[in-house]
Motif scaffolding. Structure first.
Motif, short mmCIF file in Angstrom:
data_model
loop_
_atom_site.label_atom_id
_atom_site.label_comp_id
_atom_site.label_asym_id
_atom_site.label_seq_id
_atom_site.Cartn_x
_atom_site.Cartn_y
_atom_site.Cartn_z
N LEU A 109 30.36 37.04 32.85
CA LEU A 109 30.11 36.31 34.09
C LEU A 109 31.43 35.94 34.76
CD1 LEU A 109 27.79 35.07 35.80
CD2 LEU A 109 28.09 32.98 34.48
N MET A 110 32.40 35.48 33.99
CA MET A 110 33.69 35.11 34.54
C MET A 110 34.46 36.34 35.00
SD MET A 110 34.78 32.10 31.85
CE MET A 110 36.18 31.54 32.80
N ALA A 111 34.30 37.45 34.28
CA ALA A 111 34.94 38.70 34.71
C ALA A 111 34.35 39.17 36.03
CB ALA A 111 34.78 39.77 33.64
N PHE A 112 33.03 39.03 36.18
CA PHE A 112 32.39 39.39 37.45
C PHE A 112 32.83 38.47 38.58
CE2 PHE A 112 28.47 41.64 35.44
CZ PHE A 112 29.23 42.79 35.29
N SER A 113 33.30 37.27 38.25
CA SER A 113 33.83 36.38 39.27
C SER A 113 35.09 37.00 39.89
CB SER A 113 34.15 35.01 38.67
OG SER A 113 32.99 34.39 38.18
N THR A 114 35.92 37.62 39.06
CA THR A 114 37.08 38.29 39.61
C THR A 114 36.66 39.52 40.40
OG1 THR A 114 37.47 39.73 37.67
CG2 THR A 114 38.44 37.55 37.62
N TYR A 115 35.57 40.16 39.98
CA TYR A 115 34.98 41.26 40.77
C TYR A 115 34.61 40.75 42.16
CZ TYR A 115 31.11 44.38 42.20
OH TYR A 115 30.26 45.19 42.90
N ALA A 116 33.99 39.57 42.22
CA ALA A 116 33.57 39.00 43.50
C ALA A 116 34.75 38.69 44.40
CB ALA A 116 32.73 37.75 43.27
N VAL A 117 35.89 38.30 43.82
CA VAL A 117 37.07 37.99 44.62
C VAL A 117 37.47 39.18 45.47
CG1 VAL A 117 39.56 37.56 44.45
CG2 VAL A 117 37.96 36.18 43.13
N GLY A 118 37.31 40.40 44.93
CA GLY A 118 37.63 41.59 45.69
C GLY A 118 36.77 41.74 46.93
N TYR A 119 35.55 41.23 46.86
CA TYR A 119 34.67 41.25 48.03
C TYR A 119 34.97 40.09 48.97
CZ TYR A 119 31.62 44.99 46.35
OH TYR A 119 31.13 46.20 45.96
N LEU A 120 35.31 38.93 48.41
CA LEU A 120 35.60 37.77 49.24
C LEU A 120 36.83 38.01 50.11
CD1 LEU A 120 34.99 34.93 46.63
CD2 LEU A 120 33.65 35.36 48.70
N THR A 142 46.80 47.76 42.28
CA THR A 142 46.07 48.34 41.14
C THR A 142 47.02 48.74 40.03
OG1 THR A 142 44.39 49.18 42.65
CG2 THR A 142 44.41 50.09 40.43
N GLY A 143 48.12 49.36 40.38
CA GLY A 143 49.08 49.80 39.37
C GLY A 143 49.64 48.65 38.54
N LEU A 144 49.81 47.51 39.17
CA LEU A 144 50.36 46.36 38.45
C LEU A 144 49.42 45.83 37.38
CD1 LEU A 144 52.08 44.36 41.35
CD2 LEU A 144 53.19 45.65 39.51
N VAL A 145 48.10 46.06 37.52
CA VAL A 145 47.15 45.61 36.50
C VAL A 145 47.47 46.25 35.15
CG1 VAL A 145 44.71 45.54 35.83
CG2 VAL A 145 45.35 45.19 38.21
N ALA A 146 48.00 47.47 35.17
CA ALA A 146 48.31 48.18 33.93
C ALA A 146 49.33 47.43 33.08
CB ALA A 146 48.82 49.58 34.24
N ILE A 156 44.92 34.30 36.20
CA ILE A 156 45.32 33.93 37.56
C ILE A 156 45.94 35.14 38.27
CG2 ILE A 156 46.95 32.54 38.90
CD1 ILE A 156 46.50 30.29 36.88
N ILE A 157 46.82 35.85 37.58
CA ILE A 157 47.46 37.04 38.17
C ILE A 157 46.41 38.13 38.40
CG2 ILE A 157 49.19 38.84 37.85
CD1 ILE A 157 50.78 36.86 36.16
N LEU A 158 45.48 38.25 37.45
CA LEU A 158 44.42 39.24 37.58
C LEU A 158 43.60 38.99 38.85
CD1 LEU A 158 42.84 41.58 36.13
CD2 LEU A 158 41.36 39.80 35.20
N VAL A 159 43.25 37.75 39.11
CA VAL A 159 42.49 37.40 40.31
C VAL A 159 43.32 37.67 41.57
CG1 VAL A 159 41.45 35.48 41.57
CG2 VAL A 159 41.03 35.73 39.14
N LEU A 160 44.61 37.37 41.53
CA LEU A 160 45.48 37.61 42.68
C LEU A 160 45.54 39.09 43.03
CD1 LEU A 160 47.54 36.71 44.80
CD2 LEU A 160 49.32 36.84 43.04
N LEU A 161 45.70 39.93 42.01
CA LEU A 161 45.75 41.38 42.26
C LEU A 161 44.41 41.88 42.78
CD1 LEU A 161 47.79 42.54 39.11
CD2 LEU A 161 48.59 42.35 41.48
N ARG A 162 43.33 41.33 42.28
CA ARG A 162 42.01 41.70 42.78
C ARG A 162 41.86 41.29 44.26
NH1 ARG A 162 37.98 45.31 42.23
NH2 ARG A 162 35.93 44.41 42.56
N PHE A 163 42.41 40.13 44.60
CA PHE A 163 42.39 39.65 45.98
C PHE A 163 43.10 40.64 46.90
CE2 PHE A 163 43.99 37.03 49.48
CZ PHE A 163 42.84 36.34 49.86
N LEU A 164 44.25 41.13 46.48
CA LEU A 164 45.00 42.11 47.29
C LEU A 164 44.24 43.42 47.40
CD1 LEU A 164 48.62 41.45 45.96
CD2 LEU A 164 47.61 40.70 48.13
N GLN A 165 43.57 43.83 46.33
CA GLN A 165 42.73 45.03 46.38
C GLN A 165 41.67 44.90 47.47
OE1 GLN A 165 40.90 45.78 42.55
NE2 GLN A 165 42.14 47.60 42.29
#
Length: 410
Positions: free
Chosen positions: A37-48, A81-85, A99-108
């Motif tokens: 559920l929390m991982a899907f929250s970061t998924y949602a950030v990409g849509y937000l 995306t590359g930075l996630v690696a 926090i960094i994961l969510v930030l990178l998702r936000f930029l995506q």
């Protein structure tokens, strides 16, 4: 098409990893379902963050051109995306890691929010008159190709590694590959000239200082209709591509390789299906094909979970693949429908904003979260099927209310 495919390759890698590993790597203090559920929250950030990208790049696309904006979006997507690696897990860096994961998702999300409309407009405004469905479908085939590529890479890594290796370092490999693919995409986009439609607008001084203000003032109805056209397809897509991974692996008890194989088969079929439905739209009309896809989605939503619960590998693969073909019937004509809602001087802004806000308003951003909560609360998949049915019905009503959006004009 190739540029869009590369961006969706990046986006879908993140989506898939959210379902498979991010809950354990970045949210380890929670239970498996809560971690998901929390991982899907970061998924949602990409849509937000998509609407922000739609507003920012949409206005730029109507003022400085389609091609320049598409180069910027691809560069932003490739870097984020590359930075996630190279991102440290929670065990390595603690709370800083998610926090960094969510930030990178936000930029995506920002990159993808500005990408879609420009890619569709390159096809529409470069293409010949009278082939609206085909012209717009090239960019629409990109997500299928990108999903296919991401599924193939992840399935290969999952097959060549055991569970511990995949969780330790295998999940990073697809993200590393995205860096090289971004360079290829930038080279390809550099070779595409600006559209004649935009060049004519510039030459005649028809570009607007504030396209978004003009859009909101004079084209509000078109904006609402175009936005609502996103709801049904987005919710169905979230069910097929994101939630199915969690449901099949955690509830049905099948391996992740089966689901990834299903996505691979479905994505392979969706590419020619997109082309076929686009050609059909040029014969019988964009709205007719779109409505047909929505009416197919309703019974499909009712049989999806019973077929998943059989646990048979062939049934799971066939069901997910069939669902992606149903989605392709709508997605093939979505670009043609949305871009036809707006005149050239606000077409990038209008298409970007309706595409991104439509997904956000319709629950595409939160669909995996909503499905997870519905399932945890009710303990039944019936509520999830009803969710898809209602989303499809809303989009069908919007299409029936459209006027200019259904005509052969730009």
């Amino acid at each position: 098409m190739i540029g869009t495919a590369l961006e969706w390759y990046d986006f879908m890698i993140y989506n898939t990893m959210s379902a498979l590993v991010f809950g354990r790597l970045f949210f380890p203090a929670s239970s498996p379902m809560t971690g998901t559920l929390m991982a899907f929250s970061t998924y949602a950030v990409g849509y937000l963050s998509r609407p922000l990208g739609g507003i920012l790049f949409g206005q730029m696309g109507d003022r400085i051109g389609r091609r320049a904006v598409l180069t910027l979006t691809l560069l932003l997507m490739g870097i984020s995306t590359g930075l996630v690696a190279f991102l440290p897990t929670y065990q390595m860096a603690g709370a800083l890691s998610p926090i960094i994961l969510v930030l990178l998702r936000f930029l995506q999300g920002i990159a993808l929010g500005g990408e879609w409309a420009g890619a569709v407009l390159l096809g529409v405004e470069h293409g010949c008159a009278g082939r609206r469905g085909l012209n717009a479908s090239w960019a629409q085939m990109g997500p299928g190709v990108g999903t296919l590529a991401s599924s193939a890479v992840i399935a290969s890594v999952a097959t060549l590694t055991d569970g511990a290796q995949f969780l330790d370092w295998g999940w990073r490999i697809p993200f590393v590959l995205s860096g090289g693919l971004a360079i290829v995409g930038l080279w390809l986009r550099h070779g595409v000239r600006e559209t004649q439609t935009f060049e004519t607008m510039q030459r005649k001084g028809r570009t607007l200082r504030s396209p978004i203000r003009h859009l909101l003032r004079y084209h509000g109805r078109s904006l609402v209709i175009a936005s609502l056209s996103r709801i049904g397809p987005d919710v169905l897509y979230a069910l097929l591509v994101v939630f199915s991974l969690t449901y099949v692996t955690q509830v049905v008890g099948q391996s992740r390789v089966i689901v990834l194989t299903a996505l691979l088969v479905g994505s392979t079929l969706s590419v020619p299906a997109t082309l076929g439905f686009a050609l059909l739209a040029d014969r019988i009309g964009v709205r007719m094909v779109y409505l047909g896809g929505l009416f197919m989605a309703i019974p499909f939503a009712c049989v999806f979970f019973p077929l998943m619960r059989t646990g048979h590998e062939a049934a799971i693969i066939a069901t997910v693949a069939a669902g992606l073909v149903v989605h392709a019937s709508m997605y093939a004509v979505q670009g043609a429908f949305i871009t036809a809602c707006f005149p050239a001087e606000i077409r990038y802004s209008g298409s970007s904003i309706s595409y991104t806000f439509g997904s956000l308003a319709g629950g595409g951003a939160f669909a995996p979260l909503i499905m997870t909560v519905l399932y945890r609360t009710t303990g039944s998949t019936l509520s999830l099927s009803l969710y898809v049915v209602v989303a499809a019905a809303i989009t069908a009503l919007a299409l029936l209310r459209a006027d200019r959006a259904g005509k052969q004009e730009y």
